[in-house]
Design an enzyme around this catalytic site. Structure first.
Site, PDB file in Angstrom:
ATOM      1  N   TYR A  22       0.842  -1.205   0.000  1.00 27.46           N
ATOM      2  CA  TYR A  22       0.000   0.000   0.000  1.00 27.46           C
ATOM      3  C   TYR A  22       0.876   1.253   0.000  1.00 27.46           C
ATOM      4  O   TYR A  22       0.646   2.197  -0.767  1.00 27.46           O
ATOM      5  CB  TYR A  22      -0.917  -0.037   1.223  1.00 27.46           C
ATOM      6  CG  TYR A  22      -1.665   1.239   1.490  1.00 27.46           C
ATOM      7  CD1 TYR A  22      -2.713   1.647   0.662  1.00 27.46           C
ATOM      8  CD2 TYR A  22      -1.332   2.041   2.582  1.00 27.46           C
ATOM      9  CE1 TYR A  22      -3.404   2.825   0.919  1.00 27.46           C
ATOM     10  CE2 TYR A  22      -2.024   3.214   2.839  1.00 27.46           C
ATOM     11  CZ  TYR A  22      -3.056   3.603   1.998  1.00 27.46           C
ATOM     12  OH  TYR A  22      -3.731   4.771   2.251  1.00 27.46           O
ATOM     13  N   GLU A  44     -11.709   5.392   5.578  1.00 29.09           N
ATOM     14  CA  GLU A  44     -11.083   6.201   6.625  1.00 29.09           C
ATOM     15  C   GLU A  44     -12.044   6.360   7.801  1.00 29.09           C
ATOM     16  O   GLU A  44     -11.624   6.376   8.960  1.00 29.09           O
ATOM     17  CB  GLU A  44     -10.679   7.576   6.087  1.00 29.09           C
ATOM     18  CG  GLU A  44      -9.606   7.566   5.015  1.00 29.09           C
ATOM     19  CD  GLU A  44      -8.234   7.138   5.501  1.00 29.09           C
ATOM     20  OE1 GLU A  44      -8.043   6.970   6.718  1.00 29.09           O
ATOM     21  OE2 GLU A  44      -7.344   6.956   4.654  1.00 29.09           O
ATOM     22  N   TRP A  52      -4.934   1.534  10.618  1.00 29.82           N
ATOM     23  CA  TRP A  52      -5.255   1.459   9.190  1.00 29.82           C
ATOM     24  C   TRP A  52      -5.046   0.054   8.646  1.00 29.82           C
ATOM     25  O   TRP A  52      -5.789  -0.399   7.782  1.00 29.82           O
ATOM     26  CB  TRP A  52      -4.421   2.488   8.432  1.00 29.82           C
ATOM     27  CG  TRP A  52      -4.653   2.507   6.961  1.00 29.82           C
ATOM     28  CD1 TRP A  52      -3.718   2.335   5.985  1.00 29.82           C
ATOM     29  CD2 TRP A  52      -5.899   2.699   6.262  1.00 29.82           C
ATOM     30  NE1 TRP A  52      -4.290   2.421   4.737  1.00 29.82           N
ATOM     31  CE2 TRP A  52      -5.628   2.638   4.877  1.00 29.82           C
ATOM     32  CE3 TRP A  52      -7.212   2.919   6.680  1.00 29.82           C
ATOM     33  CZ2 TRP A  52      -6.619   2.796   3.908  1.00 29.82           C
ATOM     34  CZ3 TRP A  52      -8.205   3.060   5.711  1.00 29.82           C
ATOM     35  CH2 TRP A  52      -7.905   3.007   4.354  1.00 29.82           C
TER      36      TRP A  52
END
Length: 198
Positions: A22, A44, A52
């Site tokens: 990522y 988010e 995350w």
């Protein structure tokens, strides 16, 4: 002799191959894909209170469960559909966040009805060019900024929720509105070389 110019990726991404991929391919890359901006915005919001990586590992599951982040479909979810989602172990089951996804889809559709895309909306705040930061340490990177506070306030006025200034700053980083790769990271110069219109 120590090489102080050695380039190393941002330290936060080294704990998991999914995180590293990522970081290397998405984070900080200027994004103008409307569907993916909406996806990131919802994800988010899911992240609130979590790491995350916890969300990132479930991103494909969210794409399946959340109708591939189709705003029209999410906005039309019935109570029965939302209950089924809350029973689905493939995602993080949180009623407030599932309700928020529907609320934000409706707010997004309202924006579109007014002729405003998320792409144009977010990039207007930086006049079409990513902010190039020059941080040397992870501890230098802020959790929020006056700009993320401004965007957060505006989104809330438009009917969005789970869009606090910290969430919005993470969103800005994810979609490349800001380049927060550390100066020692090779992705800093790679992302800086990209142009949102080019």
């Amino acid at each position: 002799m120590k090489n102080d110019n050695k380039q190393e990726p941002c330290g936060w991404c080294l704990s998991d191959p999914i995180y590293r991929d990522y970081h290397d391919s998405e984070w900080g890359v200027p994004l103008r894909d409307e569907q993916r901006i909406f996806e990131f915005l919802l994800l988010e919001g899911v992240q609130a209170g979590l790491s995350w990586i916890t969300v990132l590992k479930r991103r494909e599951n969210y794409r399946l469960v959340y109708d591939n982040f189709d705003a029209q479909k999410i906005a039309a979810w019935s109570d029965q559909r939302k209950q089924a989602i809350l029973s689905d172990a493939r995602i993080i089951r949180n009623r407030l966040k599932v309700d928020s996804a529907q609320r934000n889809a409706r707010a997004y559709l309202d924006m579109r009805d007014q002729g405003l895309t998320l792409t144009d909306y977010f990039w207007a705040f930086v006049e079409g060019e990513a902010i190039q930061n020059s941080f040397e340490k992870l501890s230098d990177v802020p959790a929020e900024t006056p700009l993320s506070q401004q965007i957060s306030k505006d989104l809330k006025q438009r009917g969005f929720n789970f869009v606090g200034p910290t969430i919005i700053y993470a969103h800005m980083q994810a979609m490349g509105l800001v380049n927060d790769h550390l100066l020692s990271c090779p992705r800093h110069s790679a992302c800086a070389a990209l142009r949102v219109n080019g």
